[in-house]
Design an enzyme around this catalytic site. Structure first.
Site, PDB file in Angstrom:
ATOM      1  N   ALA A  60     -35.870  20.349   7.113  1.00  0.00           N
ATOM      2  CA  ALA A  60     -35.014  21.311   6.425  1.00  0.00           C
ATOM      3  C   ALA A  60     -35.883  22.204   5.554  1.00  0.00           C
ATOM      4  CB  ALA A  60     -33.988  20.586   5.556  1.00  0.00           C
ATOM      5  N   MET A  61     -35.248  23.237   4.974  1.00  0.00           N
ATOM      6  CA  MET A  61     -36.020  24.210   4.188  1.00  0.00           C
ATOM      7  C   MET A  61     -35.218  24.685   2.993  1.00  0.00           C
ATOM      8  SD  MET A  61     -38.766  25.888   3.781  1.00  0.00           S
ATOM      9  CE  MET A  61     -38.922  26.893   2.309  1.00  0.00           C
ATOM     10  N   GLU A  62     -35.890  24.691   1.851  1.00  0.00           N
ATOM     11  CA  GLU A  62     -35.208  24.890   0.567  1.00  0.00           C
ATOM     12  C   GLU A  62     -35.046  26.346   0.130  1.00  0.00           C
ATOM     13  OE1 GLU A  62     -38.359  23.553   0.949  1.00  0.00           O
ATOM     14  OE2 GLU A  62     -39.687  24.220  -0.654  1.00  0.00           O
ATOM     15  N   ASN A  63     -34.914  27.311   1.048  1.00  0.00           N
ATOM     16  CA  ASN A  63     -34.740  28.714   0.667  1.00  0.00           C
ATOM     17  C   ASN A  63     -33.720  28.842  -0.466  1.00  0.00           C
ATOM     18  OD1 ASN A  63     -36.128  29.298   3.250  1.00  0.00           O
ATOM     19  ND2 ASN A  63     -34.187  28.549   4.065  1.00  0.00           N
TER      20      ASN A  63
ATOM     21  N   GLU B  10     -43.936  19.252  -3.376  1.00  0.00           N
ATOM     22  CA  GLU B  10     -43.496  18.267  -2.385  1.00  0.00           C
ATOM     23  C   GLU B  10     -43.600  16.826  -2.899  1.00  0.00           C
ATOM     24  OE1 GLU B  10     -41.685  19.127  -0.231  1.00  0.00           O
ATOM     25  OE2 GLU B  10     -42.189  21.213   0.201  1.00  0.00           O
TER      26      GLU B  10
ATOM     27  N   GLU C 136     -41.568  29.373   5.208  1.00  0.00           N
ATOM     28  CA  GLU C 136     -42.658  28.560   4.672  1.00  0.00           C
ATOM     29  C   GLU C 136     -43.481  28.027   5.840  1.00  0.00           C
ATOM     30  OE1 GLU C 136     -41.557  25.278   2.174  1.00  0.00           O
ATOM     31  OE2 GLU C 136     -43.636  24.900   1.625  1.00  0.00           O
TER      32      GLU C 136
ATOM     33  N   HIS D 126     -33.284  16.161  -1.299  1.00  0.00           N
ATOM     34  CA  HIS D 126     -34.633  16.732  -1.391  1.00  0.00           C
ATOM     35  C   HIS D 126     -34.590  18.259  -1.484  1.00  0.00           C
ATOM     36  CE1 HIS D 126     -39.028  16.721  -0.452  1.00  0.00           C
ATOM     37  NE2 HIS D 126     -38.735  17.910   0.057  1.00  0.00           N
ATOM     38  N   GLU D 127     -33.880  18.875  -0.561  1.00  0.00           N
ATOM     39  CA  GLU D 127     -33.859  20.347  -0.552  1.00  0.00           C
ATOM     40  C   GLU D 127     -33.156  20.875  -1.798  1.00  0.00           C
ATOM     41  OE1 GLU D 127     -35.863  21.384   1.554  1.00  0.00           O
ATOM     42  OE2 GLU D 127     -35.848  19.599   2.824  1.00  0.00           O
TER      43      GLU D 127
ATOM     44  N   HIS E 278     -35.428  20.764  -4.790  1.00  0.00           N
ATOM     45  CA  HIS E 278     -36.435  21.833  -4.766  1.00  0.00           C
ATOM     46  C   HIS E 278     -35.979  23.053  -5.558  1.00  0.00           C
ATOM     47  CE1 HIS E 278     -39.873  20.781  -2.375  1.00  0.00           C
ATOM     48  NE2 HIS E 278     -39.238  20.612  -1.230  1.00  0.00           N
TER      49      HIS E 278
HETATM   50  N1  B3K Z   1     -40.666  22.887   2.318  1.00  0.00           N
HETATM   51  C1  B3K Z   1     -40.225  22.576   3.657  1.00  0.00           C
HETATM   52  C2  B3K Z   1     -41.328  22.367   4.616  1.00  0.00           C
HETATM   53  C3  B3K Z   1     -41.875  23.580   5.237  1.00  0.00           C
HETATM   54  C4  B3K Z   1     -42.844  23.238   6.337  1.00  0.00           C
HETATM   55  C5  B3K Z   1     -43.539  24.403   6.847  1.00  0.00           C
HETATM   56  N2  B3K Z   1     -44.365  24.107   7.983  1.00  0.00           N
HETATM   57  C6  B3K Z   1     -39.328  21.397   3.695  1.00  0.00           C
HETATM   58  C7  B3K Z   1     -39.393  20.493   2.540  1.00  0.00           C
HETATM   59  O1  B3K Z   1     -40.376  19.871   2.250  1.00  0.00           O
HETATM   60  O2  B3K Z   1     -38.424  20.409   1.847  1.00  0.00           O
HETATM   61 ZN    ZN Z   2     -39.933  19.466   0.301  1.00  0.00          ZN
END
Ligand code: B3K
Ligand code: ZN
Length: 891
Positions: free
Chosen positions: A264-267, A322, A123, A299-300, A303
């Site tokens: 962090a990142m919600e993959n 978000e 992302e 949060h993640e 998502h």
């Molecule tokens: N969705 C990601 C953020 C990605 C940022 C990219 N530059 C984390 C979050 O908001 O959960």
């Molecule tokens: Zn987020």
């Protein structure tokens, strides 16, 4: 490095994709220098649009082959796109082979190496740095992923979804094949190949389904994963209980990585986390870290529904996921905190963050609506406005439809849009449609101005009491200030939660003109005109209005209350948020008087006494007390002044008041130290965290007071704590008490601290950060920070480390950074340019530290402009940093 002259992307230019990608079968042969990616897609033309070439995004890739339906295809590469024409009608197979170089990827976007392993961040537009693709959120595909790599170096091979197969390969390699049954946009793709260990736990959801939860870290960090796992379990339970949203995967994984651009990142099913938001034990992490982990894990995880199951149609809709997910994580933390006062503490902290970061953003050169209209680099729009103000917009909706109504709205949102890529309008419509008789539904189009108008609304309130008729008339007015491209603002829909308090502190029953009888002591008035009048009847005596309770809307309120009224609210308001707010106002008045007049004017006994009453209160929460006793920050005071800001003077004023308060409340702080220490072993729960915060505040005041008077007892105690505290909160608290008092023992304490934690990267980040935010004194902090950039433990390559020193100085130590000799700005420009050459996302964040340069006093303002212009003059600047400095300099 690519050059920063990307064209503006505009929201109004959105077009649906010309093709859909239905399935993706990816094979990775992982090698740090040259990773081979075989990408087999099934593609279909979008029948709703006229036939046109297929343009796949790709960046920094070596393309080796393109096949259509098994035959070599004719193609061209232009403007970072692979272009194919004359494609078959109907569904066809497209295979792309390319290589990329993970070890050279210092931008940390796409596939990169960190600590000898492979990690991804896609992302917003990282997937195109892995392979050619329609890299946009409205193209959702089902992914199957095969990872191949050296079995010794990368024993763990992970991707999204479920593990189908794994096994050995020749030449010491092994493989794993993963399948994610949920169609997803490319930004949610992830892979990990590394030498990791994991904590795992099986849980049974309410619906009886079993799930495997895993937290992957490096071997030495397993003892720091308990809290993350606990937070994950709590998140799963909360989303099911509060919104009926269950975990939809058999397996849910969190992986910690130390080189990471954000939190962090919600993959899907494979969340990647900055180590800062996973690793914690009492010896290395503070209460604030523990709370941060809980909220980011939440949060993640949240998502998974708000972001992954329903995603964004385009990046302008970013707040759809978000803003909503921040709202959900804030509610989660509040529910976890428990009682009303712990909830209020969380709310105050969130509002403090909003005011310190989002309000200045709204007032500065990067002001943009919650749903932006244009961008040059989308990564620049992961902002406090999209996140935190976006959450406030959701919170206002919830306020207007009520808790049950909001839950109904969420249910309808999922009924309508599960599996789709949608817009902010779709979300608002679902909440309104589920509540047809609500104020939200009645004014939906106007309410949506919160998505389209930038800037923080100003609300003015004036009350008038008429004894003869026993009426209290409240006049509410609103207006908005111009922002770039939006000179005029139309009225917003503003929910104003309020009550009336009498002089003795009783809540008055509320009855508006025209109502048959009073009902309740709290109301939500809906301000939707530029000016509105509310008349309360049967008000027996002149009341004090308590407005915007719980901060019911993200506005700047001028309530015109005098000191007596503020003291009444501080002592008696039933709304803890407004009690705190009254103390902030009283503190602000005194700080501003110092900035504008005598620095050392005496502190009045009324204020000291009111604070003492809070501090000594028998039932108030310790965390709440600590917040009330904390003066408004230097940054907040600067924003209130708004022009010709002199950060040195604000610092001097605040320090003088801090010293006076430390003296005046000396005996009270001793009492706190002696009687309020938490008992029992360390637990990061809200109550004992609050106790530690209050005790650390006491220590800080006592060390400051002692240092001023040349007494060594309290500094000695603090030093002792740095040496032998039982947890990091107390250890770091004691060290920062010494640093904030400029005590002589600060230096040996720093050395001790470093020696104890030299092998703990996250603790070293704190060590750097504490020095960068130490109390400014004769320019010493700045000199120290410059020297620390040469420290063997310092590196710009690791974003946490870079931020711990640079961001802390630029953003959170204004008096040390803004120097009349302009040395701070020269240093800033050098570092922005240096970082931009390898990590534009990190550089553009650092660049934003100068957003508010126009509010500075001369000669700072001119020197700041010059430094920004110097950065802007660099021809090789990235799109990210270019966009920031261009906005900063625009008239
Ligand atoms: N969705 C990601 C953020 C990605 C940022 C990219 N530059 C984390 C979050 O908001 O959960
Ligand atoms: Zn987020």
């Amino acid at each position: 490095m690519r050059e920063g002259n990307a064209p503006l992307v505009r929201r109004e230019d959105y077009l649906a994709p010309a093709y859909w990608i239905k399935t993706v079968d990816l094979t990775f042969d992982l090698d740090p220098a040259k990773t081979l990616v075989i990408n087999k897609m099934t593609v279909e033309r979008n029948a709703d649009l006229p036939e046109q070439p297929l343009r796949l995004n790709g960046e920094k890739l070596n393309l080796t082959r393109v096949m259509v339906n098994g035959e070599p295809a004719t193609f061209r590469v232009e403007d970072d796109c692979l272009v194919l024409e004359n494609l078959p009608a109907g569904e066809f197979a497209l295979e792309v082979r390319n290589t990329c170089c993970p070890e050279k990827n210092l931008e940390l976007s796409g596939l990169y190496t960190s600590g000898g392993g492979f990690f991804t961040q896609c992302e917003a537009q990282g997937f195109r740095r892995i392979t050619y693709f329609l890299d946009r959120p409205d193209v959702m595909a089902v992914y199957t992923v095969t990872l191949k790599g050296n079995a010794k170096k990368y024993p763990v091979l992970l991707s999204n979804g479920n593990l189908l197969e794994q096994g050995e390969l020749p030449e010491g390699k092994h493989f794993a094949k993963w399948h994610d049954p949920f169609p997803k946009p490319s930004y949610l793709f992830a892979l990990v190949a590394a030498d990791l260990v994991c904590r795992e736990q099986k849980i049974k959801a309410r619906n009886g389904r079993e799930h495997l939860l895993q937290v992957y870290v490096r071997a030495g960090d397993l003892d720091k994963t308990e809290h993350a796992m606990r937070s994950l379990i709590a998140s799963v339970a909360w989303d099911e209980a509060r919104f009926g949203l269950a975990l939809d995967l058999e397996r849910f994984m969190i992986v910690a990585v130390s080189d990471f651009n954000m939190g962090a990142m919600e993959n899907k099913g494979l969340n990647l986390f900055n180590t800062k938001y996973v690793l914690a034990n009492p010896a290395t992490a503070t209460d604030v870290d523990f709370a941060g982990i809980e909220s980011v894990v939440g949060h993640e995880y949240f998502h998974n529904w708000t972001g992954n199951r329903i995603t964004c149609r385009d990046w302008f809709q970013l707040s759809l996921k978000e803003g909503l997910t921040v709202y959900r994580d804030q509610e989660f933390s509040m529910d976890m905190a428990g009682d009303a006062s712990a909830r209020a503490v969380k709310r105050i902290e969130d509002v403090r963050g909003l005011r310190q970061v989002q309000f200045p953003e709204d007032a500065g050169p990067m002001a943009h609506p919650v749903r932006p209209d244009a961008y040059q680099a989308i990564d620049n729009f992961y902002t406090a406005t999209v996140y935190e103000k976006g959450a406030e917009v959701v919170r206002m909706m919830a306020k207007l439809v009520g808790r049950e109504g909001f839950a109904r709205g969420m249910t309808l949102y999922f009924q309508r849009h599960d599996g789709q890529a949608v817009t902010c309008d779709d979300f608002a419509q679902a909440i309104a449609d589920a509540n047809p008789h609500s104020e939200l539904s009645a004014r939906l189009e106007q309410f949506k101005r919160w998505y389209s108008q930038a800037g923080t609304p100003r609300v003015t309130a004036r009350g008038h009491y008429d004894l003869a008729s026993q009426t209290y008339t409240l006049e509410l007015l609103q207006h908005g200030l111009p922002t770039a491209g939006q000179p005029n603002k139309a009225p917003w829909v503003i929910p104003v939660a309020m009550g009336l308090v009498d002089a003795a502190g009783h809540q008055i029953a509320l009855q508006l003109e025209g109502e048959a009888q009073p009902s309740g002591t709290e109301r939500v008035l809906v301000l939707h005109e530029a000016q509105q009048r509310f008349v309360f009847v049967n008000v027996p005596a002149a009341p004090v209005p308590s407005l915007l309770r719980g901060f019911s809307a993200p506005v700047v309120l001028d309530d015109g209350l005098d000191e007596a009224a503020l003291f009444t609210l501080l002592a008696h308001d039933s709304d803890p948020f407004n009690r705190w707010e009254a103390a902030q106002q009283l503190g602000l008045h005194r700080l501003l008087a110092r900035v504008r007049g005598e620095l050392d004017q005496p502190l009045d006994e009324a204020f000291v006494g009111a604070l003492r009453a809070v501090l000594r209160h028998a039932t108030l929460d310790p965390a709440f007390k600590e917040l009330v006793l904390t003066l408004p920050s230097e940054g907040y005071v600067a924003e209130q002044i708004g022009h010709d800001v002199d950060p040195q003077r604000i610092h001097a004023a605040r320090e003088s008041m801090r010293r006076q308060l430390a003296r005046a409340l000396h005996d009270d702080w001793v009492w706190v130290w002696e009687t309020q220490q938490p008992s029992g072993g360390y637990r990061p729960d809200p109550y004992s965290s609050g106790q530690r915060a209050l005790v650390n505040h006491a220590l800080s005041a006592l060390v400051l007071d002692a240092t001023v008077r040349g007494d060594t007892v309290w500094p000695g105690r603090a030093y002792q704590r740095v040496k032998d505290a039982g947890n990091m909160t107390d250890r770091a608290g004691a060290l920062s008490a010494l640093l904030h008092a400029n005590a002589e023992l600060a230096q040996p304490a720093l050395e001790r601290f470093h020696a104890l934690f030299k092998d703990e990267p996250l603790v070293l980040d704190k060590w750097f950060a504490m020095q960068a935010t130490a109390c400014e004194h004769n320019g010493r902090v700045f000199e120290r920070v410059k020297a620390l950039t040469q420290h063997p433990d310092f590196t710009l390559r690791n974003p946490n480390r870079a931020r711990s020193l640079l961001m802390m100085l630029f953003m959170w130590n204004p008096a040390a950074f803004h120097r009349t000799d302009a040395a701070g700005y020269v240093f800033w420009a050098d570092k922005v340019v240096e970082v931009d050459a390898f990590n534009p996302q990190l550089a553009s964040r650092l660049a934003r530290a100068m957003d508010r340069w126009r509010t500075l006093a001369e000669p700072l303002r001119s020197a700041a402009r010059e430094a920004i212009a110097r950065v802007a003059a660099r021809p090789e600047l990235s799109d990210d940093t270019r966009e920031i400095v261009t906005h900063a300099l625009a008239d």
